[in-house]
Design a protein around this motif. Structure first.
Motif, PDB file in Angstrom:
ATOM      1  N   VAL A  86       0.846  -1.202   0.000  1.00 60.77           N
ATOM      2  CA  VAL A  86       0.000   0.000   0.000  1.00 60.77           C
ATOM      3  C   VAL A  86       0.879   1.249   0.000  1.00 60.77           C
ATOM      4  CG1 VAL A  86      -1.755   1.305   1.257  1.00 60.77           C
ATOM      5  CG2 VAL A  86      -1.816  -1.205   1.267  1.00 60.77           C
ATOM      6  N   PRO A  87       0.764   2.115  -1.012  1.00 55.56           N
ATOM      7  CA  PRO A  87       1.529   3.358  -0.994  1.00 55.56           C
ATOM      8  C   PRO A  87       1.027   4.275   0.123  1.00 55.56           C
ATOM      9  CG  PRO A  87       0.660   2.898  -3.189  1.00 55.56           C
ATOM     10  CD  PRO A  87      -0.034   1.980  -2.236  1.00 55.56           C
ATOM     11  N   VAL A  88       1.956   4.785   0.922  1.00 55.90           N
ATOM     12  CA  VAL A  88       1.640   5.757   1.965  1.00 55.90           C
ATOM     13  C   VAL A  88       2.311   7.068   1.578  1.00 55.90           C
ATOM     14  CG1 VAL A  88       1.800   6.338   4.408  1.00 55.90           C
ATOM     15  CG2 VAL A  88       1.484   3.948   3.707  1.00 55.90           C
ATOM     16  N   VAL A  89       1.503   8.064   1.258  1.00 52.57           N
ATOM     17  CA  VAL A  89       2.005   9.336   0.754  1.00 52.57           C
ATOM     18  C   VAL A  89       1.718  10.435   1.769  1.00 52.57           C
ATOM     19  CG1 VAL A  89       1.876  11.035  -1.105  1.00 52.57           C
ATOM     20  CG2 VAL A  89       1.523   8.598  -1.613  1.00 52.57           C
ATOM     21  N   ALA A  90       2.767  11.053   2.284  1.00 51.05           N
ATOM     22  CA  ALA A  90       2.592  12.206   3.157  1.00 51.05           C
ATOM     23  C   ALA A  90       2.413  13.440   2.281  1.00 51.05           C
ATOM     24  CB  ALA A  90       3.788  12.375   4.079  1.00 51.05           C
ATOM     25  N   PHE A  91       1.441  14.258   2.628  1.00 51.94           N
ATOM     26  CA  PHE A  91       1.145  15.445   1.819  1.00 51.94           C
ATOM     27  C   PHE A  91       1.903  16.649   2.368  1.00 51.94           C
ATOM     28  CE2 PHE A  91      -1.556  19.141   0.665  1.00 51.94           C
ATOM     29  CZ  PHE A  91      -1.470  19.009  -0.716  1.00 51.94           C
ATOM     30  N   GLY A  92       2.871  17.117   1.578  1.00 56.25           N
ATOM     31  CA  GLY A  92       3.608  18.329   1.929  1.00 56.25           C
ATOM     32  C   GLY A  92       4.555  18.191   3.098  1.00 56.25           C
ATOM     33  N   ASP A 113       3.298  16.955  -3.021  1.00 54.46           N
ATOM     34  CA  ASP A 113       2.920  18.284  -2.533  1.00 54.46           C
ATOM     35  C   ASP A 113       1.702  18.878  -3.230  1.00 54.46           C
ATOM     36  OD1 ASP A 113       5.122  18.036  -0.910  1.00 54.46           O
ATOM     37  OD2 ASP A 113       6.394  19.389  -2.080  1.00 54.46           O
ATOM     38  N   LYS A 114       1.175  18.169  -4.242  1.00 54.27           N
ATOM     39  CA  LYS A 114       0.023  18.698  -4.984  1.00 54.27           C
ATOM     40  C   LYS A 114      -1.041  17.620  -5.151  1.00 54.27           C
ATOM     41  CE  LYS A 114       2.816  21.913  -7.769  1.00 54.27           C
ATOM     42  NZ  LYS A 114       3.221  22.257  -9.155  1.00 54.27           N
ATOM     43  N   ALA A 115      -2.297  18.048  -5.078  1.00 50.67           N
ATOM     44  CA  ALA A 115      -3.410  17.119  -5.289  1.00 50.67           C
ATOM     45  C   ALA A 115      -3.335  16.491  -6.683  1.00 50.67           C
ATOM     46  CB  ALA A 115      -4.735  17.847  -5.099  1.00 50.67           C
ATOM     47  N   GLU A 116      -2.899  17.278  -7.656  1.00 50.41           N
ATOM     48  CA  GLU A 116      -2.802  16.781  -9.035  1.00 50.41           C
ATOM     49  C   GLU A 116      -1.785  15.643  -9.144  1.00 50.41           C
ATOM     50  OE1 GLU A 116      -4.437  20.812  -8.922  1.00 50.41           O
ATOM     51  OE2 GLU A 116      -2.607  19.921  -8.087  1.00 50.41           O
ATOM     52  N   ASP A 117      -0.699  15.716  -8.349  1.00 46.77           N
ATOM     53  CA  ASP A 117       0.307  14.660  -8.375  1.00 46.77           C
ATOM     54  C   ASP A 117      -0.238  13.370  -7.763  1.00 46.77           C
ATOM     55  OD1 ASP A 117       2.124  16.331  -9.587  1.00 46.77           O
ATOM     56  OD2 ASP A 117       3.080  16.929  -7.707  1.00 46.77           O
ATOM     57  N   ARG A 201     -10.996  18.903   2.623  1.00 47.73           N
ATOM     58  CA  ARG A 201     -10.536  19.891   1.620  1.00 47.73           C
ATOM     59  C   ARG A 201      -9.559  19.256   0.640  1.00 47.73           C
ATOM     60  NH1 ARG A 201     -11.156  23.680   6.037  1.00 47.73           N
ATOM     61  NH2 ARG A 201      -9.159  23.054   6.922  1.00 47.73           N
ATOM     62  N   LEU A 202      -8.602  18.490   1.170  1.00 50.48           N
ATOM     63  CA  LEU A 202      -7.615  17.846   0.286  1.00 50.48           C
ATOM     64  C   LEU A 202      -8.288  16.787  -0.578  1.00 50.48           C
ATOM     65  CD1 LEU A 202      -4.780  17.332  -0.769  1.00 50.48           C
ATOM     66  CD2 LEU A 202      -4.353  15.887   1.264  1.00 50.48           C
ATOM     67  N   ALA A 203      -9.165  15.972   0.000  1.00 49.26           N
ATOM     68  CA  ALA A 203      -9.850  14.924  -0.767  1.00 49.26           C
ATOM     69  C   ALA A 203     -10.649  15.540  -1.916  1.00 49.26           C
ATOM     70  CB  ALA A 203     -10.742  14.110   0.146  1.00 49.26           C
ATOM     71  N   ALA A 204     -11.295  16.681  -1.667  1.00 52.70           N
ATOM     72  CA  ALA A 204     -12.076  17.347  -2.709  1.00 52.70           C
ATOM     73  C   ALA A 204     -11.160  17.792  -3.859  1.00 52.70           C
ATOM     74  CB  ALA A 204     -12.815  18.532  -2.137  1.00 52.70           C
ATOM     75  N   LYS A 205      -9.965  18.290  -3.521  1.00 50.61           N
ATOM     76  CA  LYS A 205      -9.025  18.727  -4.555  1.00 50.61           C
ATOM     77  C   LYS A 205      -8.536  17.518  -5.377  1.00 50.61           C
ATOM     78  CE  LYS A 205      -7.350  22.787  -2.024  1.00 50.61           C
ATOM     79  NZ  LYS A 205      -6.189  23.364  -1.280  1.00 50.61           N
ATOM     80  N   ILE A 206      -8.284  16.405  -4.696  1.00 49.79           N
ATOM     81  CA  ILE A 206      -7.855  15.202  -5.418  1.00 49.79           C
ATOM     82  C   ILE A 206      -8.977  14.705  -6.318  1.00 49.79           C
ATOM     83  CG2 ILE A 206      -7.135  12.793  -5.157  1.00 49.79           C
ATOM     84  CD1 ILE A 206      -5.926  13.646  -2.415  1.00 49.79           C
ATOM     85  N   ALA A 207     -10.203  14.706  -5.813  1.00 50.42           N
ATOM     86  CA  ALA A 207     -11.341  14.277  -6.608  1.00 50.42           C
ATOM     87  C   ALA A 207     -11.507  15.164  -7.843  1.00 50.42           C
ATOM     88  CB  ALA A 207     -12.614  14.302  -5.759  1.00 50.42           C
ATOM     89  N   GLY A 208     -11.325  16.450  -7.664  1.00 48.66           N
ATOM     90  CA  GLY A 208     -11.407  17.379  -8.795  1.00 48.66           C
ATOM     91  C   GLY A 208     -10.323  17.098  -9.829  1.00 48.66           C
ATOM     92  N   ALA A 209      -9.117  16.784  -9.337  1.00 48.15           N
ATOM     93  CA  ALA A 209      -8.016  16.469 -10.252  1.00 48.15           C
ATOM     94  C   ALA A 209      -8.254  15.158 -10.994  1.00 48.15           C
ATOM     95  CB  ALA A 209      -6.699  16.398  -9.472  1.00 48.15           C
ATOM     96  N   LEU A 210      -8.869  14.190 -10.311  1.00 52.91           N
ATOM     97  CA  LEU A 210      -9.207  12.917 -10.973  1.00 52.91           C
ATOM     98  C   LEU A 210     -10.233  13.126 -12.074  1.00 52.91           C
ATOM     99  CD1 LEU A 210      -9.436  10.501  -7.884  1.00 52.91           C
ATOM    100  CD2 LEU A 210      -7.739  10.397  -9.717  1.00 52.91           C
TER     101      LEU A 210
END
Length: 210
Positions: A86-92, A113-117, A201-210
């Motif tokens: 399972v990838p574990v990604v720390a944001f920022g 560091d970015k939702a798009e990434d 807030r972060l989940a919404a940005k990721i969803a928007g990027a998806l």
């Protein structure tokens, strides 16, 4: 217990594992929670490990959290997640957050560091045919955190009460969290609300990027 509750017409709250199952069936690719379950302290004797970790290894949903709940053994939780692929990604940040606190003693396995990434990472995993979800560890806002040194005392006191009362199994997490709420005189709940809002807030940005 999701199928049991549905079959019996029962109500209940969902764990991260059950929410992942429900989200995937509904076509939802990302959701926010507070903290995931994981390996409980003393699991080498109790084998108390949350089903969240296995679900993350097989269900293709991005889970945005403030890390594993600080009442857990974070080091062992990270080790099990690595074993499950399972990838574990720390944001920022380069350090794993610890739920109520922004930092823990443990290095984050990955950083973006970015939702798009994050969205691009998820898409590439799918393109490669790699199964399972992703865990995004998003630190609680600095203004709302309870420092790790302070929380350690509360957690140790709550754990001692738990051991004294012989509480085990599924009752462990809710009992610990309730006791910590009492010990912090409500501060843990205030921080919990702040970190959930931050994760949303972060989940919404990721969803928007998806």
């Amino acid at each position: 217990d999701l199928a049991y509750a549905l079959a019996q017409g029962r109500t209940g709250g969902t764990t991260v594992a059950a929410t992942m199952i429900s989200a995937h069936q509904a076509g939802i690719k990302v959701f926010a929670t507070g903290g995931i379950g994981g390996v409980h302290k003393g699991a080498e004797e109790s084998f108390d490990i949350s089903a969240d970790l296995d679900e993350l290894s097989r269900t293709p949903v991005i889970v945005v959290s403030a890390g594993a709940k600080a009442i857990l053994d974070i080091e062992k939780t990270l080790e099990v997640l690595e074993t499950r692929g399972v990838p574990v990604v720390a944001f920022g940040t380069d350090t794993m957050p610890a739920f109520w606190s922004r930092v823990s003693p443990f290095q984050a396995p990955l950083r973006l560091d970015k939702a798009e990434d994050i969205a691009r990472f998820y898409k590439v995993r799918g393109d490669l045919g790699i199964v399972g979800g992703m865990l995004i560890a998003n630190p609680v806002p600095k203004a709302s955190e309870i420092p790790a040194e302070t929380m350690r005392g509360y957690i140790d006191a709550a754990q001692a009460d738990l051991n004294r009362d012989g509480i085990t199994g599924k009752a462990v997490t809710p009992t610990l969290l309730a006791r910590i709420l009492e010990l912090t005189e409500g501060a843990s709940l205030t921080t919990n609300i702040a970190l959930v809002e931050n994760n949303a807030r972060l989940a919404a940005k990721i969803a928007g990027a998806l």
